[in-house]
Design a protein around this motif. Structure first.
Motif, short mmCIF file in Angstrom:
data_model
loop_
_atom_site.label_atom_id
_atom_site.label_comp_id
_atom_site.label_asym_id
_atom_site.label_seq_id
_atom_site.Cartn_x
_atom_site.Cartn_y
_atom_site.Cartn_z
N PHE A 382 0.84 -1.21 0.00
CA PHE A 382 0.00 0.00 0.00
C PHE A 382 0.87 1.26 0.00
CE2 PHE A 382 -1.84 3.31 2.79
CZ PHE A 382 -2.92 3.69 2.00
N ARG A 383 1.91 1.23 0.82
CA ARG A 383 2.81 2.40 0.89
C ARG A 383 3.48 2.66 -0.45
NH1 ARG A 383 5.99 1.70 6.69
NH2 ARG A 383 4.14 1.56 7.98
N ARG A 384 3.93 1.59 -1.10
CA ARG A 384 4.61 1.78 -2.38
C ARG A 384 3.65 2.26 -3.45
NH1 ARG A 384 8.02 -0.51 0.53
NH2 ARG A 384 10.20 -0.91 -0.04
N LEU A 387 3.03 5.82 -2.79
CA LEU A 387 4.17 6.65 -3.20
C LEU A 387 4.12 6.91 -4.70
CD1 LEU A 387 6.94 7.97 -2.58
CD2 LEU A 387 7.99 5.76 -3.10
N THR A 391 3.62 10.52 -6.13
CA THR A 391 4.73 11.06 -6.95
C THR A 391 4.22 11.50 -8.32
OG1 THR A 391 6.22 9.58 -5.77
CG2 THR A 391 7.06 10.55 -7.79
N LEU A 394 2.30 14.75 -7.80
CA LEU A 394 3.21 15.87 -7.53
C LEU A 394 4.03 16.21 -8.78
CD1 LEU A 394 4.43 14.95 -3.93
CD2 LEU A 394 3.07 16.94 -4.58
N ALA A 395 4.42 15.18 -9.53
CA ALA A 395 5.19 15.43 -10.75
C ALA A 395 4.34 16.19 -11.77
CB ALA A 395 5.69 14.11 -11.33
N LEU A 397 1.87 18.19 -11.04
CA LEU A 397 1.75 19.55 -10.50
C LEU A 397 3.02 20.35 -10.80
CD1 LEU A 397 -0.10 21.40 -8.84
CD2 LEU A 397 1.00 20.52 -6.77
N ALA A 398 4.17 19.68 -10.62
CA ALA A 398 5.46 20.34 -10.89
C ALA A 398 5.56 20.71 -12.38
CB ALA A 398 6.61 19.43 -10.48
N LEU A 401 3.38 23.65 -13.09
CA LEU A 401 4.00 24.87 -12.57
C LEU A 401 5.14 25.34 -13.49
CD1 LEU A 401 4.42 24.76 -8.69
CD2 LEU A 401 3.60 26.66 -10.07
N ALA A 402 5.94 24.35 -13.92
CA ALA A 402 7.07 24.68 -14.81
C ALA A 402 6.55 25.32 -16.11
CB ALA A 402 7.87 23.42 -15.12
N LYS A 404 3.72 26.93 -16.42
CA LYS A 404 3.19 28.26 -16.07
C LYS A 404 4.34 29.27 -15.96
CE LYS A 404 0.00 31.09 -14.42
NZ LYS A 404 -1.02 31.64 -15.32
N ILE A 405 5.44 28.82 -15.32
CA ILE A 405 6.61 29.70 -15.14
C ILE A 405 7.16 30.09 -16.52
CG2 ILE A 405 9.01 29.76 -14.30
CD1 ILE A 405 7.98 27.85 -12.01
N LEU A 408 4.87 32.58 -18.17
CA LEU A 408 5.02 33.90 -17.54
C LEU A 408 6.28 34.59 -18.07
CD1 LEU A 408 4.05 33.20 -13.81
CD2 LEU A 408 2.91 34.80 -15.36
N TRP B 86 3.63 6.21 10.82
CA TRP B 86 4.96 5.96 10.25
C TRP B 86 5.35 7.08 9.31
CZ3 TRP B 86 5.46 5.63 4.96
CH2 TRP B 86 4.27 5.49 4.24
N ASP B 234 5.73 35.18 -10.17
CA ASP B 234 6.82 34.43 -10.81
C ASP B 234 7.74 33.73 -9.81
OD1 ASP B 234 5.69 36.43 -12.48
OD2 ASP B 234 7.26 35.99 -13.95
N LEU B 241 7.78 25.27 -7.03
CA LEU B 241 8.32 24.15 -7.80
C LEU B 241 9.41 23.42 -7.00
CD1 LEU B 241 8.30 22.66 -10.50
CD2 LEU B 241 9.94 24.31 -11.38
N ILE B 244 7.81 21.34 -4.26
CA ILE B 244 7.22 20.08 -4.75
C ILE B 244 8.31 19.03 -4.97
CG2 ILE B 244 6.01 19.00 -6.69
CD1 ILE B 244 4.47 21.70 -6.95
N ILE B 248 8.64 15.43 -3.09
CA ILE B 248 8.77 14.12 -3.77
C ILE B 248 9.95 13.35 -3.16
CG2 ILE B 248 9.38 12.98 -5.95
CD1 ILE B 248 7.77 15.19 -7.39
N VAL B 255 9.08 6.39 2.39
CA VAL B 255 8.46 5.09 2.07
C VAL B 255 9.53 3.99 1.98
CG1 VAL B 255 7.19 3.79 0.32
CG2 VAL B 255 6.43 6.07 0.96
#
Lengths: 415, 358
Positions: A382-384, A387, A391, A394-395, A397-398, A401-402, A404-405, A408, B86, B234, B241, B244, B248, B255
């Motif tokens: 479950f943990r893996r 993860l 991940t 989050l990736a 989202l990153a 964001l990249a 968007k940056i 801009l 944990w 900006d 970023l 984030i 990760i 984990v």
């Protein structure tokens, strides 16, 4: 009166001190240290001797006058010299069998060693005129005697097998007595030797724990179980109640030794029980007999339980490696191990119902451990998975964001 | 309808918190952009990690028991029975270590870019103070699980404090609450970790951020680039970023390598071989081990401690000592000093873990 000058004090100190030392010196040691071989070794070894530590000197055992440097005068009327080999027990017993004398050094020390020695096989043969048998000095040394508490002593637990082996592993010597000489080698391969030498467990039995110290004698067939029961009382009690007890007496089998051996006592495994090669049961029980079938059933019960325990342990180890906390399940697994050991011990009583009950109890406890192990492995999965999902989110989202940056920046450059 | 409610709420808070003023400030605020501006992000990452520390620390407080009988067991319960316990504990422990590492990087990047020069002396000094405070957080928090490793590492650490000249004995007794590690030690470490240090650290962080915001980011000496980017949105986006990516990283290590519970501390057991303090103290620890017993008739250990105190004071006062940087001139001497200090810390830390017997 004139005060002593520094020079006069120096002369007195420099010349006087050695003179004072000479007055209290021991000419036996002084001369013997100048000699060669065994005569020198005795004087050198005495520096470590327990007797010397208690203030005894050469004259206390050998007589003579150590205060004089003249060899002839030193060996006066009281000089006894080295005792003959057959006289050594009485020689040492002169003090060690005398409670009044021993009280002055160590009141708690036993004084029955000499009496015990005469009951030993060594003592009996010595009395019969065999001077090759072990006397006090063979096991304790002559001039470097140490107490059994000193780790370098010949009688310290982990040195005892070697001390006894000096004679009992000597094939030529033992052949003259028609005795085997493989006991030391056998003992070294035993579970007892592993405990004594590898785990440094000083309570593990060495030769003297089964054969006695000063009264050393091979245990009679009928008394072997009594010897083993000193440390294994539960197995002994179960055996006494078992049908084997009567049968072993009838066939004059050495109880514990009949299945476990004597010097080469290996860690008992399931292989010792059952109907296949290597089992102790098939030594007496014929194939197809009721006892033979029971032995096979016992083996299968124990093996099944043991393999379940091993696989539960594997699951816990795997979960542990994956970072899941399993200490509570490990505590429970220890209980299961205890039940397994107890079930194996119950085989001495041959009460199948009792053994089955113990194994059922163990299997119930094992089921909890197995469930905990599986739960822990599921938690690790479950943990893996979590993860991976987190991940990815989050990736993404990153990445957003990249992007968007970058936009801009482009917008800013354009303006 | 919803728009009207939103406007009304904004107006309500604007009249009380002057949000329009803050918005105008944020709108006008810019950050220099040049080849070294990457290093600016370590400040934001540090702040993010501090936030994680506070959040996970508060959650751990729900189950942690600060007693020598209950501490280790409560950690075991957190790691095995509390839902996501944990994860919370592992995030707390791992992010604390990553935070110290990031703080070191932030400090050295600030040092090498000479960002401490006028008028940012106080920004540097509060930053240095924060590093010391977070090392104190680490030292006090390390004992709390009451396991073998933490117990003996704390004993090693407090023995070092005890060898300070003049005040060593007194200081050690104050830290321990007695002659040796006991319940009194655990109680005061807990009090220090969750009450004293957070209050002081939050105050210093507030001042540090206020200074950064009002004085802006420093541009390195000799950088002629005049390009600037708006702080909002900006720079904030770039900061986010970084957060984030760090998150990760923390997730992966938590984990795959959850922080261990360890064996419960046994004060009567002999000190295990090769016991070491937390990695960020090892450069000092190994120095004390390697220094000769006596240097010019002064006790080596005391000399090393005095050296570290003097070095710390020098580092703290560097904005006032680097006069060339204050005049916007390059100061290679201080760059070399910084390189030596960084190399010393790295080499001593590496040999602590690689040379047998240290």
């Amino acid at each position: 009166m004139k005060r002593p000058t520094f020079a006069s004090l120096f002369v007195i100190g420099f010349l006087g001190l050695p003179a004072a030392g000479l007055a209290q010196g021991n000419s036996c040691l002084d001369c013997h240290k100048e000699l060669d071989g065994a005569l020198q070794a005795a004087a050198v070894a005495f520096a470590q001797d327990v007797h010397g530590q208690f203030g005894l000197s050469c004259r206390d055992c050998h007589g003579g006058n150590p205060a004089t440097d003249d060899v002839d005068k030193a060996k006066d009327k009281s000089f006894k010299g080295a005792p003959k080999r057959e006289r050594i027990p009485e020689f040492c017993g002169g003090c060690h069998a005398d409670a009044a004398k021993m009280r002055g050094f160590n009141p708690s020390l036993r004084v029955d060693q000499l009496d015990q020695y005469w009951t030993s096989r060594h003592g009996q043969r010595l009395k019969a005129g065999d001077a090759k048998v072990a006397v006090c000095t063979d096991c304790h040394g002559a001039h470097g005697v140490q107490t059994a508490r000193f780790p370098k002593s010949m009688t310290f637990p982990w040195n005892i097998p070697q001390t006894c082996g000096r004679c009992h592993a000597d094939k030529a010597l033992m052949a003259s007595y028609l005795l085997p000489a493989g006991q030391l080698e056998d003992y070294r391969a035993s579970v007892h030797a592993r405990a004594l030498f590898d785990k440094k467990d000083l309570s593990a039995p060495a030769c003297n724990d089964c054969h006695g110290n000063h009264g050393a004698y091979p245990p009679e067939v009928g008394s072997v179980s009594g010897v083993c029961r000193q440390c294994h009382p539960s197995a002994g009690e179960l055996f006494a109640k078992s049908p084997h007890k009567k049968a072993f007496v009838e066939i004059e089998a050495g109880e514990c030794g009949a299945c476990h051996g004597n010097h080469k006592i290996e860690a008992p495994t399931n292989a010792l029980i059952g109907s296949t090669a290597g089992s102790a049961c098939i030594q007496c029980h014929e194939a197809g007999s009721k006892a033979w079938t029971t032995a096979a059933e016992l083996r299968s019960l124990l093996e099944e339980f043991e393999s379940g325990t091993a696989s539960a342990e594997v699951a816990l180890d795997a979960a542990d490696r994956k970072g899941v906390e399993v200490s509570e399940a490990r505590f429970k697994l220890q209980d299961v191990h205890t039940i397994l050991v107890s079930a194996k011990n119950l085989t001495h009583g041959l009460d199948l119902a009792e053994i089955r009950k113990a194994i059922v109890d163990g299997e119930n406890a094992l089921a909890e451990v197995e469930a905990a192990g599986q739960k822990a492995l599921a938690e690790a999965r479950f943990r893996r998975r979590g993860l991976v999902v987190a991940t990815i989110c989050l990736a993404l989202l990153a990445a957003a964001l990249a992007l968007k940056i970058r936009r801009l920046k482009e917008k800013r450059m354009a303006s | 309808m919803a728009k009207n409610i939103g406007r009304a709420l904004f107006k309500f808070f604007d009249e009380r918190f002057l949000l329009s003023g803050l918005g105008a400030f944020a709108g006008k605020k810019t950050v220099p952009e040049h080849q070294h501006s990457f290093w600016y992000f370590f400040g934001g990452i540090s702040l993010f990690l501090v936030g994680l520390q506070v959040a996970t620390g508060l959650l751990l407080l729900l189950h942690y028991i600060p007693s020598i009988d209950g501490a280790h067991e409560s950690i075991r319960v957190i790691m095995s029975q509390v839902k996501f316990g944990w994860l919370i504990r592992s995030v707390h422990s791992w992010s604390a270590n990553i935070l110290i590492g990031v703080l070191f990087v932030h400090m050295f990047s600030t040092f090498f870019l000479k960002a401490y020069r006028k008028p940012r002396e106080l920004t540097w000094m509060t930053g240095f103070l924060l590093l010391v405070l977070f090392m104190a957080f680490g030292f006090s928090g390390y004992l709390l699980p009451w396991n073998e490793l933490s117990y003996f590492a704390t004993r090693v650490g407090t023995d070092i404090a005890g060898s300070l000249p003049l005040i060593g004995g007194w200081l050690k007794e104050v830290i321990l609450g007695g002659p040796d590690i006991s319940q009194a030690t655990l109680s005061r470490f807990f009090w220090f970790h969750v009450a004293v240090l957070p209050v002081v650290a939050l105050g210093v962080i507030g001042i540090h951020i206020l200074l950064v915001q009002t004085l802006g980011m420093s541009k390195p000496i000799g950088v002629r680039e005049t390009r600037e980017i708006p702080f909002f949105p900006d720079f904030i986006y770039k900061d986010a970023l970084g957060w984030i990516l760090v998150l990760i990283l923390i997730g992966v290590v938590c984990v795959l390598l959850p922080w261990e519970v360890g064996t419960k501390a046994d004060p009567l057991a002999p000190t295990p071989l090769g016991i070491k303090p937390e990695w960020y103290f090892t450069f000092m620890f190994t120095t004390l081990k390697l220094i000769p017993a006596h240097v010019l008739s002064i006790e080596g250990e005391q000399l090393a401690i005095l050296g570290f105190l003097a070095g710390g004071l020098f580092w703290f006062l560097v904005p006032f000592l680097d006069r060339r940087a204050a005049r916007e001139k390059r100061s290679p001497a201080f760059t070399w000093i910084g390189l030596f200090v960084a190399a010393y810390i790295v080499v001593l830390t590496v040999i602590t873990y690689t040379v047998p017997g240290l």
